[in-house]
Scaffold this motif. Structure first.
Motif, mmCIF file in Angstrom:
data_model
loop_
_atom_site.group_PDB
_atom_site.id
_atom_site.type_symbol
_atom_site.label_atom_id
_atom_site.label_comp_id
_atom_site.label_asym_id
_atom_site.label_seq_id
_atom_site.Cartn_x
_atom_site.Cartn_y
_atom_site.Cartn_z
ATOM 1 N N ALA A 47 4.776 -6.138 3.822
ATOM 2 C CA ALA A 47 3.530 -6.649 4.401
ATOM 3 C C ALA A 47 2.800 -5.572 5.215
ATOM 4 O O ALA A 47 1.582 -5.370 5.062
ATOM 5 N N THR A 48 3.538 -4.871 6.077
ATOM 6 C CA THR A 48 2.895 -3.856 6.925
ATOM 7 C C THR A 48 2.424 -2.663 6.105
ATOM 8 O O THR A 48 1.397 -2.054 6.421
ATOM 9 N N MET A 49 3.154 -2.317 5.053
ATOM 10 C CA MET A 49 2.737 -1.205 4.209
ATOM 11 C C MET A 49 1.388 -1.514 3.553
ATOM 12 O O MET A 49 0.478 -0.681 3.515
ATOM 13 N N ALA A 50 1.252 -2.750 3.038
ATOM 14 C CA ALA A 50 -0.009 -3.156 2.421
ATOM 15 C C ALA A 50 -1.149 -3.112 3.441
ATOM 16 O O ALA A 50 -2.258 -2.624 3.146
ATOM 17 N N LEU A 51 -0.882 -3.604 4.651
ATOM 18 C CA LEU A 51 -1.918 -3.611 5.692
ATOM 19 C C LEU A 51 -2.320 -2.185 6.096
ATOM 20 O O LEU A 51 -3.510 -1.871 6.214
ATOM 21 N N LYS A 52 -1.326 -1.321 6.288
ATOM 22 C CA LYS A 52 -1.628 0.027 6.787
ATOM 23 C C LYS A 52 -2.311 0.908 5.741
ATOM 24 O O LYS A 52 -3.201 1.696 6.078
ATOM 25 N N PHE A 53 -1.898 0.776 4.494
ATOM 26 C CA PHE A 53 -2.600 1.533 3.451
ATOM 27 C C PHE A 53 -4.031 1.006 3.287
ATOM 28 O O PHE A 53 -4.952 1.759 2.975
ATOM 29 N N GLY A 54 -4.207 -0.304 3.520
ATOM 30 C CA GLY A 54 -5.552 -0.865 3.512
ATOM 31 C C GLY A 54 -6.402 -0.285 4.633
ATOM 32 O O GLY A 54 -7.579 0.045 4.439
ATOM 33 N N ALA A 55 -5.803 -0.141 5.827
ATOM 34 C CA ALA A 55 -6.524 0.438 6.959
ATOM 35 C C ALA A 55 -6.896 1.894 6.674
ATOM 36 O O ALA A 55 -8.007 2.350 7.007
ATOM 37 N N TRP A 56 -5.983 2.632 6.060
ATOM 38 C CA TRP A 56 -6.278 4.031 5.712
ATOM 39 C C TRP A 56 -7.403 4.102 4.679
ATOM 40 O O TRP A 56 -8.313 4.938 4.778
ATOM 41 N N TYR A 57 -7.369 3.199 3.675
ATOM 42 C CA TYR A 57 -8.397 3.191 2.626
ATOM 43 C C TYR A 57 -9.779 2.927 3.230
ATOM 44 O O TYR A 57 -10.782 3.532 2.823
ATOM 45 N N LEU A 58 -9.833 2.057 4.228
ATOM 46 C CA LEU A 58 -11.116 1.736 4.859
ATOM 47 C C LEU A 58 -11.666 2.896 5.683
ATOM 48 O O LEU A 58 -12.876 3.132 5.724
ATOM 49 N N THR A 59 -10.772 3.611 6.372
ATOM 50 C CA THR A 59 -11.215 4.589 7.372
ATOM 51 C C THR A 59 -11.107 6.045 6.932
ATOM 52 O O THR A 59 -11.769 6.900 7.498
ATOM 53 N N ASP A 60 -10.230 6.343 5.967
ATOM 54 C CA ASP A 60 -9.931 7.722 5.562
ATOM 55 C C ASP A 60 -9.370 8.528 6.734
ATOM 56 O O ASP A 60 -9.567 9.735 6.836
ATOM 57 N N SER A 61 -8.628 7.847 7.618
ATOM 58 C CA SER A 61 -8.028 8.505 8.780
ATOM 59 C C SER A 61 -6.647 9.039 8.423
ATOM 60 O O SER A 61 -5.785 8.290 7.950
ATOM 61 N N VAL A 62 -6.424 10.338 8.664
ATOM 62 C CA VAL A 62 -5.125 10.919 8.328
ATOM 63 C C VAL A 62 -4.032 10.408 9.264
ATOM 64 O O VAL A 62 -2.859 10.319 8.887
ATOM 65 N N SER A 63 -4.379 10.025 10.487
ATOM 66 C CA SER A 63 -3.370 9.460 11.388
ATOM 67 C C SER A 63 -2.957 8.064 10.933
ATOM 68 O O SER A 63 -1.781 7.681 11.038
ATOM 69 N N LEU A 64 -3.904 7.276 10.409
ATOM 70 C CA LEU A 64 -3.539 5.977 9.842
ATOM 71 C C LEU A 64 -2.750 6.153 8.549
ATOM 72 O O LEU A 64 -1.857 5.353 8.244
ATOM 73 N N LEU A 65 -3.049 7.216 7.796
ATOM 74 C CA LEU A 65 -2.257 7.515 6.602
ATOM 75 C C LEU A 65 -0.815 7.835 7.001
ATOM 76 O O LEU A 65 0.139 7.388 6.346
ATOM 77 N N SER A 66 -0.658 8.600 8.088
ATOM 78 C CA SER A 66 0.692 8.935 8.547
ATOM 79 C C SER A 66 1.457 7.676 8.936
ATOM 80 O O SER A 66 2.657 7.541 8.672
ATOM 81 N N ASP A 67 0.751 6.726 9.548
ATOM 82 C CA ASP A 67 1.360 5.459 9.932
ATOM 83 C C ASP A 67 1.766 4.667 8.688
ATOM 84 O O ASP A 67 2.827 4.042 8.640
ATOM 85 N N ALA A 68 0.935 4.716 7.655
ATOM 86 C CA ALA A 68 1.232 4.005 6.409
ATOM 87 C C ALA A 68 2.419 4.626 5.684
ATOM 88 O O ALA A 68 3.260 3.918 5.120
ATOM 89 N N VAL A 69 2.512 5.946 5.710
ATOM 90 C CA VAL A 69 3.636 6.630 5.070
ATOM 91 C C VAL A 69 4.947 6.224 5.735
ATOM 92 O O VAL A 69 5.968 6.026 5.059
ATOM 93 N N GLU A 70 4.913 6.076 7.054
ATOM 94 C CA GLU A 70 6.137 5.655 7.754
ATOM 95 C C GLU A 70 6.552 4.253 7.323
ATOM 96 O O GLU A 70 7.737 3.946 7.225
ATOM 97 N N SER A 71 5.582 3.379 7.013
ATOM 98 C CA SER A 71 5.913 2.041 6.538
ATOM 99 C C SER A 71 6.581 2.101 5.163
ATOM 100 O O SER A 71 7.464 1.291 4.846
ATOM 101 N N LEU A 72 6.156 3.065 4.340
ATOM 102 C CA LEU A 72 6.800 3.255 3.042
ATOM 103 C C LEU A 72 8.263 3.656 3.233
ATOM 104 O O LEU A 72 9.160 3.184 2.520
ATOM 105 N N VAL A 73 8.500 4.517 4.228
ATOM 106 C CA VAL A 73 9.867 4.907 4.561
ATOM 107 C C VAL A 73 10.650 3.688 5.061
ATOM 108 O O VAL A 73 11.830 3.502 4.728
ATOM 109 N N ASN A 74 9.995 2.853 5.865
ATOM 110 C CA ASN A 74 10.650 1.638 6.366
ATOM 111 C C ASN A 74 11.139 0.752 5.218
ATOM 112 O O ASN A 74 12.236 0.201 5.269
ATOM 113 N N LEU A 75 10.304 0.617 4.187
ATOM 114 C CA LEU A 75 10.679 -0.211 3.046
ATOM 115 C C LEU A 75 11.889 0.375 2.328
ATOM 116 O O LEU A 75 12.843 -0.340 2.008
#
Length: 301
Positions: free
Chosen positions: A19-47
């Motif tokens: 759930a969080t991975m989907a949300l965070k990659f969505g946030a990165w897609y909206l903003t193109d923020s590399v810090s939000l991308l880093s947060d999304a990558v960590e969620s992928l690791v969490n999974l």
């Protein structure tokens, strides 16, 4: 009870990570923020870590068998070590992406909606981490504790990223340099977490002794039950997952009967198991006189 509770938490971790991975990659897609991308990558690791944790807990729950007389508990250390390694890989990927953004700056968009989505993901991680940490502590599961601490690290990472991007949203364009800077900070913080997990796993796989305070408790419990003329030596301890192993030599007078020595061993084992639950105790009984002759001196604790 323990196996059911820990496996339930592993499934919860996987569901939350998806759930969080989907949300965070969505946030990165909206903003193109590399810090939000880093947060999304960590969620992928969490999974990935959650899937490994589920496999490790499933293996660790198996009872002892002919080929594994001491059980399968050490599977939990492999899970923790794998998670530590994955965290380091994620950290390198995050820092690499941040360096690319330093070299090729880009404008950020839709920060408001992106930050709201990121906060929602952080709230999910926080609730799951608290539940996992409670069960992990209750049942002494290094796998659940490692996964919970990783999720909690993700929560603070998300909070820091959201706070920084909140400043960027209302600051002049020149402040957008904060975006890759925060990504680097996230990467460095994750590296520390990964190294800690690797060290803890290594310690468990190498049969490190129990913590000093637990060893002192063991010595005190044995000492309280020893009759006059008896002592002990060669105390050894180790831990395998949630299980503790204790063994030592008990010195008794040579004139003691087998029944007397056996009863004393039973009392010591029961006391140690009450003091430190989930403990297996092995005691080797030997005559104190023989020990004195072999060592040329009196036995000491």
């Amino acid at each position: 009870m323990r196996n059911h509770a820990t496996l339930r938490m592993a499934y919860l971790s996987i569901a939350t990570s998806i759930a969080t991975m989907a949300l965070k990659f969505g946030a990165w897609y909206l903003t193109d923020s590399v810090s939000l991308l880093s947060d999304a990558v960590e969620s992928l690791v969490n999974l990935t870590a959650g899937l490994i944790a589920l496999a490790a807990l499933t293996i660790a729950s198996r009872p002892a068998d002919v080929d594994h007389a001491y059980g399968h508990d050490k599977a939990e250390y492999f899970s923790s070590g794998a998670e530590g390694a994955l965290i380091l890989v994620a950290a390198v990927s995050i820092i690499y992406a941040a360096v690319g953004r330093f070299l090729h700056p880009a404008a950020l968009e839709n920060l408001g909606p992106g930050l709201i989505i990121s906060l929602l993901a952080a709230a999910l991680n926080f609730a799951t981490a608290r539940a996992m940490l409670k069960v992990g502590t209750q049942y002494d599961s290094i796998t659940l504790e490692a996964d919970a601490k990783h999720l909690m690290t993700d929560v603070w990472t998300s909070a820091g990223v959201v706070a920084g991007l909140g400043v960027v949203m209302f600051a002049p364009p020149s402040w957008q340099i904060l975006d890759p800077l925060m990504a680097v900070a996230v990467g460095l913080h994750i590296i520390v977490t990964g190294i800690h997990l690797l060290r803890r796993s290594w310690s468990g796989l190498m049969d490190a002794a129990l913590p000093v305070d637990e060893v002192e408790q063991i010595e005190a419990e044995i000492g309280k039950l020893l009759p006059a003329g008896t002592s002990f030596h060669d105390l050894r301890t180790r831990k395998s997952g949630p299980r503790r192993f204790i063994d030592f030599h008990l010195l008794v007078p040579g004139a003691s009967t087998v029944d007397e020595a056996h009863s004393l061993c039973d009392r010591i084992e029961e006391a140690l198991e009450r003091t430190l639950p989930n403990t297996a105790v092995t005691i080797h009984v030997e005559p104190v006189e023989t020990h004195k002759l072999e060592n040329g001196s009196s036995a000491t604790d």
